[in-house]
Design a protein around this motif. Structure first.
Motif, PDB file in Angstrom:
ATOM      1  N   MET A 243       0.827  -1.201   0.000  1.00 47.23           N
ATOM      2  CA  MET A 243       0.000   0.000   0.000  1.00 47.23           C
ATOM      3  C   MET A 243       0.866   1.257   0.000  1.00 47.23           C
ATOM      4  SD  MET A 243      -2.705  -1.327   2.912  1.00 47.23           S
ATOM      5  CE  MET A 243      -1.720  -2.732   3.495  1.00 47.23           C
ATOM      6  N   THR A 244       0.487   2.238  -0.795  1.00 47.59           N
ATOM      7  CA  THR A 244       1.163   3.529  -0.837  1.00 47.59           C
ATOM      8  C   THR A 244       0.299   4.576  -0.150  1.00 47.59           C
ATOM      9  OG1 THR A 244       2.282   2.994  -2.910  1.00 47.59           O
ATOM     10  CG2 THR A 244       2.111   5.317  -2.334  1.00 47.59           C
ATOM     11  N   HIS A 245       0.883   5.314   0.786  1.00 41.64           N
ATOM     12  CA  HIS A 245       0.138   6.353   1.489  1.00 41.64           C
ATOM     13  C   HIS A 245      -0.160   7.510   0.547  1.00 41.64           C
ATOM     14  CE1 HIS A 245      -0.773   9.406   4.579  1.00 41.64           C
ATOM     15  NE2 HIS A 245      -1.139   8.358   5.309  1.00 41.64           N
ATOM     16  N   SER A 246      -1.298   8.162   0.761  1.00 38.52           N
ATOM     17  CA  SER A 246      -1.717   9.262  -0.116  1.00 38.52           C
ATOM     18  C   SER A 246      -0.759  10.454  -0.064  1.00 38.52           C
ATOM     19  CB  SER A 246      -3.127   9.722   0.268  1.00 38.52           C
ATOM     20  OG  SER A 246      -3.174  10.129   1.626  1.00 38.52           O
ATOM     21  N   SER A 247       0.096  10.528   0.963  1.00 43.29           N
ATOM     22  CA  SER A 247       1.032  11.644   1.095  1.00 43.29           C
ATOM     23  C   SER A 247       2.250  11.514   0.178  1.00 43.29           C
ATOM     24  CB  SER A 247       1.513  11.761   2.542  1.00 43.29           C
ATOM     25  OG  SER A 247       2.257  10.607   2.923  1.00 43.29           O
ATOM     26  N   VAL A 248       2.487  10.338  -0.388  1.00 42.29           N
ATOM     27  CA  VAL A 248       3.666  10.127  -1.241  1.00 42.29           C
ATOM     28  C   VAL A 248       3.505  10.923  -2.528  1.00 42.29           C
ATOM     29  CG1 VAL A 248       4.981   8.416  -2.561  1.00 42.29           C
ATOM     30  CG2 VAL A 248       4.152   7.867  -0.267  1.00 42.29           C
ATOM     31  N   ALA A 249       4.581  11.594  -2.947  1.00 47.36           N
ATOM     32  CA  ALA A 249       4.551  12.474  -4.125  1.00 47.36           C
ATOM     33  C   ALA A 249       4.054  11.725  -5.354  1.00 47.36           C
ATOM     34  CB  ALA A 249       5.930  13.049  -4.378  1.00 47.36           C
ATOM     35  N   LYS A 250       3.194  12.376  -6.129  1.00 49.51           N
ATOM     36  CA  LYS A 250       2.647  11.811  -7.356  1.00 49.51           C
ATOM     37  C   LYS A 250       3.476  12.271  -8.560  1.00 49.51           C
ATOM     38  CE  LYS A 250      -0.912  10.116  -5.061  1.00 49.51           C
ATOM     39  NZ  LYS A 250      -0.564  10.578  -3.718  1.00 49.51           N
ATOM     40  N   PRO A 251       3.492  11.508  -9.649  1.00 50.77           N
ATOM     41  CA  PRO A 251       2.774  10.246  -9.827  1.00 50.77           C
ATOM     42  C   PRO A 251       3.496   9.076  -9.178  1.00 50.77           C
ATOM     43  CG  PRO A 251       4.013  10.741 -11.812  1.00 50.77           C
ATOM     44  CD  PRO A 251       4.211  11.917 -10.898  1.00 50.77           C
ATOM     45  N   VAL A 252       2.720   8.063  -8.836  1.00 51.99           N
ATOM     46  CA  VAL A 252       3.256   6.796  -8.349  1.00 51.99           C
ATOM     47  C   VAL A 252       2.896   5.717  -9.357  1.00 51.99           C
ATOM     48  CG1 VAL A 252       3.145   5.042  -6.539  1.00 51.99           C
ATOM     49  CG2 VAL A 252       3.092   7.467  -5.928  1.00 51.99           C
ATOM     50  N   ARG A 253       3.884   4.918  -9.725  1.00 49.14           N
ATOM     51  CA  ARG A 253       3.641   3.820 -10.663  1.00 49.14           C
ATOM     52  C   ARG A 253       4.012   2.506  -9.981  1.00 49.14           C
ATOM     53  NH1 ARG A 253       6.948   5.356 -15.922  1.00 49.14           N
ATOM     54  NH2 ARG A 253       5.870   3.509 -16.727  1.00 49.14           N
ATOM     55  N   TYR A 254       3.218   1.478 -10.242  1.00 51.81           N
ATOM     56  CA  TYR A 254       3.495   0.157  -9.683  1.00 51.81           C
ATOM     57  C   TYR A 254       4.121  -0.749 -10.735  1.00 51.81           C
ATOM     58  CZ  TYR A 254       1.540   0.189  -4.973  1.00 51.81           C
ATOM     59  OH  TYR A 254       1.345   0.422  -3.640  1.00 51.81           O
ATOM     60  N   SER A 255       5.061  -1.545 -10.279  1.00 55.29           N
ATOM     61  CA  SER A 255       5.567  -2.675 -11.057  1.00 55.29           C
ATOM     62  C   SER A 255       5.054  -3.914 -10.344  1.00 55.29           C
ATOM     63  CB  SER A 255       7.095  -2.668 -11.090  1.00 55.29           C
ATOM     64  OG  SER A 255       7.578  -3.856 -11.694  1.00 55.29           O
ATOM     65  N   ALA A 256       4.141  -4.647 -10.967  1.00 52.18           N
ATOM     66  CA  ALA A 256       3.526  -5.802 -10.309  1.00 52.18           C
ATOM     67  C   ALA A 256       3.028  -6.772 -11.380  1.00 52.18           C
ATOM     68  CB  ALA A 256       2.385  -5.346  -9.409  1.00 52.18           C
ATOM     69  N   TYR A 257       3.965  -7.499 -11.956  1.00 49.60           N
ATOM     70  CA  TYR A 257       3.603  -8.469 -13.001  1.00 49.60           C
ATOM     71  C   TYR A 257       4.645  -9.560 -13.179  1.00 49.60           C
ATOM     72  CZ  TYR A 257       6.017  -4.451 -15.098  1.00 49.60           C
ATOM     73  OH  TYR A 257       6.860  -3.390 -15.312  1.00 49.60           O
ATOM     74  N   ARG A 258       5.760  -9.530 -12.471  1.00 51.60           N
ATOM     75  CA  ARG A 258       6.809 -10.527 -12.648  1.00 51.60           C
ATOM     76  C   ARG A 258       6.458 -11.831 -11.926  1.00 51.60           C
ATOM     77  NH1 ARG A 258       8.818  -8.803 -17.172  1.00 51.60           N
ATOM     78  NH2 ARG A 258      10.108  -6.914 -17.022  1.00 51.60           N
ATOM     79  N   ARG A 282       2.770   0.610   3.469  1.00 47.86           N
ATOM     80  CA  ARG A 282       2.310  -0.427   4.398  1.00 47.86           C
ATOM     81  C   ARG A 282       2.250  -1.753   3.653  1.00 47.86           C
ATOM     82  NH1 ARG A 282      -2.826   0.322   8.390  1.00 47.86           N
ATOM     83  NH2 ARG A 282      -1.154   1.245   9.652  1.00 47.86           N
ATOM     84  N   PHE A 283       2.619  -2.817   4.364  1.00 42.76           N
ATOM     85  CA  PHE A 283       2.579  -4.170   3.812  1.00 42.76           C
ATOM     86  C   PHE A 283       1.706  -5.043   4.702  1.00 42.76           C
ATOM     87  CE2 PHE A 283       6.482  -2.243   2.443  1.00 42.76           C
ATOM     88  CZ  PHE A 283       6.672  -2.672   1.144  1.00 42.76           C
ATOM     89  N   TYR A 284       0.831  -5.807   4.060  1.00 44.85           N
ATOM     90  CA  TYR A 284       0.050  -6.816   4.765  1.00 44.85           C
ATOM     91  C   TYR A 284       0.601  -8.171   4.348  1.00 44.85           C
ATOM     92  CZ  TYR A 284      -3.937  -9.828   5.962  1.00 44.85           C
ATOM     93  OH  TYR A 284      -4.735 -10.830   6.462  1.00 44.85           O
ATOM     94  N   ILE A 285       1.018  -8.965   5.334  1.00 45.19           N
ATOM     95  CA  ILE A 285       1.634 -10.258   5.090  1.00 45.19           C
ATOM     96  C   ILE A 285       0.704 -11.331   5.637  1.00 45.19           C
ATOM     97  CG2 ILE A 285       3.704 -11.653   5.425  1.00 45.19           C
ATOM     98  CD1 ILE A 285       4.339  -8.934   4.158  1.00 45.19           C
ATOM     99  N   SER A 286       0.343 -12.315   4.816  1.00 46.21           N
ATOM    100  CA  SER A 286      -0.599 -13.317   5.290  1.00 46.21           C
ATOM    101  C   SER A 286      -0.300 -14.691   4.709  1.00 46.21           C
ATOM    102  CB  SER A 286      -2.033 -12.930   4.905  1.00 46.21           C
ATOM    103  OG  SER A 286      -2.967 -13.909   5.335  1.00 46.21           O
ATOM    104  N   PRO A 287      -0.471 -15.736   5.519  1.00 49.28           N
ATOM    105  CA  PRO A 287      -0.458 -17.077   4.941  1.00 49.28           C
ATOM    106  C   PRO A 287      -1.721 -17.286   4.109  1.00 49.28           C
ATOM    107  CG  PRO A 287      -1.073 -17.181   7.252  1.00 49.28           C
ATOM    108  CD  PRO A 287      -0.708 -15.749   6.970  1.00 49.28           C
ATOM    109  N   GLY A 288      -1.654 -18.212   3.140  1.00 51.81           N
ATOM    110  CA  GLY A 288      -2.820 -18.515   2.323  1.00 51.81           C
ATOM    111  C   GLY A 288      -2.844 -17.742   1.020  1.00 51.81           C
ATOM    112  N   ALA A 289      -3.485 -18.318   0.023  1.00 53.51           N
ATOM    113  CA  ALA A 289      -3.673 -17.648  -1.268  1.00 53.51           C
ATOM    114  C   ALA A 289      -4.732 -16.560  -1.132  1.00 53.51           C
ATOM    115  CB  ALA A 289      -4.087 -18.676  -2.323  1.00 53.51           C
TER     116      ALA A 289
END
Length: 306
Positions: A243-258, A282-289
């Motif tokens: 998760m990216t907080h709304s206070s982080v400078a824009k633009p924000v780009r995600y890399s999420a496909y590898r 913020r990171f949420y870490i959980s067991p399970g799919a």
């Protein structure tokens, strides 16, 4: 939250124990800072800086956070040094094009004499619901300090199934000169790298606020508030939300496909000499799919973060 006083005891490292809480923070000097809950390690920050050989210098050029397995805390679900893309390590931060005083430094791949050097730990606190500490880190090129960072982690109380939240805040100060933190989504920002086992099983899959997206759509997207990944390691399924907080400078780009399990957020920021920029994730870490409710769950967690 009411903060409780910590009892400090010097052993082989610096042990910080709150006897009224289930959390503890233990520093092994020159090696790690470990946060445990009910005596079980949850995360450990890798702080070693060893220039005694080419190999050890390579293995310790970056400060990063290992995440322990919620179902078996003696092992990690993040990758350390080595394996495919050795510079991908746990939860980490850097920019491949760190531009300072007309020069470009690679604080992502850590090329040349660029390193992140841990200095000290401060502001350690523990209580019944969370534990936090701040690591002071110098980003250097040889003997020259380029940037200074205060990297604060807050570890929240795990749920009954072991799932938990990690807050990461990086306050980065331009120590040398006016600075631009830049690069591209593949080689910059704050990212999470899953276990090296994922390279072989190619199990990483991703989801976003509007559901699954193909690589082209993710690359084109701007200011996604979060992304989540599921993967297999140690014979088990896990999922992680970034998760990216709304206070982080824009633009924000995600890399999420590898499919090997590296994903995260990339902001571009300019900082005047002596000034600072703060990046909250913020990171949420959980067991399970992924559960069937994954999108709604992620939206709720992101709303609570902001």
């Amino acid at each position: 939250m009411k903060q409780l006083a910590a009892t400090v005891a010097l052993t082989c490292g610096l042990s910080l124990v709150n006897t009224a809480a289930d959390f503890s923070i233990v520093e092994k000097s020159g090696e790690t800072i470990t946060v445990s809950y009910k005596s079980k390690p949850v995360v450990h920050l890798m702080t070693k800086n060893d220039l005694s050989s080419k190999e050890t210098a390579h293995d310790t050029y970056k400060v990063y956070l290992h995440v322990n397995d919620p179902t078996s805390p003696s092992r990690t679900i993040t990758k350390g040094a080595g394996d495919k893309f050795t510079h991908h390590r746990g939860i980490y931060i850097g920019w491949s094009k760190t531009r300072i005083a007309g020069k470009s430094y690679d604080t992502w791949h850590m090329k040349g004499f660029v390193r992140q050097v841990f200095n000290k730990m401060t502001h350690f606190k523990s209580g019944p619901d969370r534990a936090s500490f701040t690591a002071h880190i110098k980003w250097v090129n040889g003997d020259e300090i380029l940037l200074s960072e205060e990297r604060t982690f807050t570890i929240h109380k795990p749920a009954n199934n072991g799932a938990f939240l990690i807050d990461k805040q990086s306050k980065i100060t331009a120590a040398k000169a006016d600075t631009e933190l830049n690069g591209d989504p593949e080689h910059a920002g704050c990212q999470f790298r899953a276990s090296a086992q994922v390279v072989k099983n190619k199990s990483a899959k991703y989801i976003f606020p509007d559901g699954p997206m193909d690589q082209k759509s993710v690359i084109a997207a701007r200011n996604l508030p979060w992304a989540a990944m599921t993967f297999k390691a140690h014979g088990n399924d896990y999922h992680v939300q970034h998760m990216t907080h709304s206070s982080v400078a824009k633009p924000v780009r995600y890399s999420a496909y590898r499919d090997y399990g590296r994903f995260g957020a990339f902001p571009v920021t300019k900082i005047k000499k002596g000034e600072s920029a703060t990046f909250k994730f913020r990171f949420y870490i959980s067991p399970g799919a992924f559960p069937d409710s994954i999108v709604a769950d992620c939206e709720k967690r992101h709303t609570e973060f902001n």
